[in-house]
Design a protein around this motif. Structure first.
Motif, PDB file in Angstrom:
ATOM      1  N   ILE A 236       0.869  -1.184   0.000  1.00  0.00           N
ATOM      2  CA  ILE A 236       0.000   0.000   0.000  1.00  0.00           C
ATOM      3  C   ILE A 236       0.899   1.225   0.000  1.00  0.00           C
ATOM      4  O   ILE A 236       1.819   1.332   0.817  1.00  0.00           O
ATOM      5  N   VAL A 237       0.662   2.135  -0.920  1.00  0.00           N
ATOM      6  CA  VAL A 237       1.472   3.353  -1.022  1.00  0.00           C
ATOM      7  C   VAL A 237       1.036   4.317   0.077  1.00  0.00           C
ATOM      8  O   VAL A 237      -0.119   4.781   0.099  1.00  0.00           O
ATOM      9  N   LEU A 238       1.939   4.653   0.975  1.00  0.00           N
ATOM     10  CA  LEU A 238       1.645   5.564   2.075  1.00  0.00           C
ATOM     11  C   LEU A 238       2.034   6.996   1.747  1.00  0.00           C
ATOM     12  O   LEU A 238       1.392   7.939   2.204  1.00  0.00           O
ATOM     13  N   ALA A 239       3.083   7.166   0.981  1.00  0.00           N
ATOM     14  CA  ALA A 239       3.541   8.501   0.574  1.00  0.00           C
ATOM     15  C   ALA A 239       4.294   8.356  -0.732  1.00  0.00           C
ATOM     16  O   ALA A 239       4.921   7.339  -1.005  1.00  0.00           O
ATOM     17  N   LYS A 240       4.212   9.436  -1.540  1.00  0.00           N
ATOM     18  CA  LYS A 240       4.836   9.402  -2.872  1.00  0.00           C
ATOM     19  C   LYS A 240       5.636  10.678  -3.098  1.00  0.00           C
ATOM     20  O   LYS A 240       5.150  11.758  -2.816  1.00  0.00           O
TER      21      LYS A 240
END
Length: 240
Positions: A236-240
């Motif tokens: 799961i992408v938490l920050a980009k």
């Protein structure tokens, strides 16, 4: 006979000196150093952005090369350590350190082999869920199978290419067996991936892991096919 050979050698050396020449063994060779990039599988030439640094000569070059152009070239006047950074759209970036010692070769060509990015990790957004569909473990175990490492490498490269990317690694199981044991198994599987990435040099602050066990199925646990869909690892992408 030996005396005659000695006299001839002296005469040859004298002629070299009279024409302002040095013996061939001491003549300095300037190397034309060419750099190009190709696709890893097709070997086709690629457009590429280059950043080149010569450590000893203290020189830096930036260049863009297209397949139809002559490969980028710079001159080496002596042995040197050469850093080559390469970027091409749709491919992973590379940094290579080369020790160029060819003082006797007037032309040298270095070919960079570029690997295509996996579409799975392109254009990521916060809250995106990525199923790692080629990660495999032994049954009821958190021992990784060897065929898993290619996708793990893809994940590692995506994190390396995007230094602000933070992810949660989530393990899931089907509903077969004890729920507490399933939760522990899924957590350990996520932890294995977490530890692999840290071992490759990814900052632990960018990674977290959790095991959900059987609590978040994506399919009913009514057939073996559906159960296999629930046995999964996701990012799961938490920050980009």
């Amino acid at each position: 006979m030996t005396k005659h050979i000695y006299l001839l050698l002296c005469l040859a050396l004298s002629l070299c000196q009279s024409f302002g020449q040095q013996p061939a063994t001491t003549r300095k060779v300037i190397t034309q150093f060419y750099v190009r990039a190709v696709d890893e599988k097709s070997q086709e030439l690629l457009p590429v952005d280059l950043e080149i640094r010569l450590y000893k000569a203290k020189k830096e070059y930036k260049a863009h090369n297209e397949p139809w152009l002559t490969p980028f070239m710079f001159l080496l006047y002596e042995s040197d350590t050469v850093e080559v950074k390469s970027k091409s759209d749709g491919y992973y970036s590379y940094t290579e350190i080369l020790v160029a010692t060819c003082d006797t070769c007037p032309v040298y060509q270095h070919t960079i082999t570029m690997e295509k990015k996996t579409p799975l990790f392109d254009n990521l957004k916060v809250n995106d869920v990525i199923k790692l569909d080629r990660i495999y473990f032994d049954q009821s175990s958190f021992i990784l199978r060897s065929e898993s490492y290619q996708q793990l490498e893809d994940l590692y490269k995506a994190l390396k290419e995007n230094p602000t990317l933070k992810i949660e690694i989530a393990g899931h199981t089907d509903n077969v067996g004890n729920a507490k044991l399933n939760k522990l198994l899924s957590e350990n599987r996520a932890k294995v991936i977490h530890n692999y990435l840290i071992g490759k040099g990814i900052d632990s602050q960018r990674l977290s892991y959790v095991g959900y066990g059987q609590t978040k199925p994506v399919s009913p646990n009514d057939t073996e096919e559906n159960k296999s869909k629930n046995r999964r690892v996701e990012c799961i992408v938490l920050a980009k």
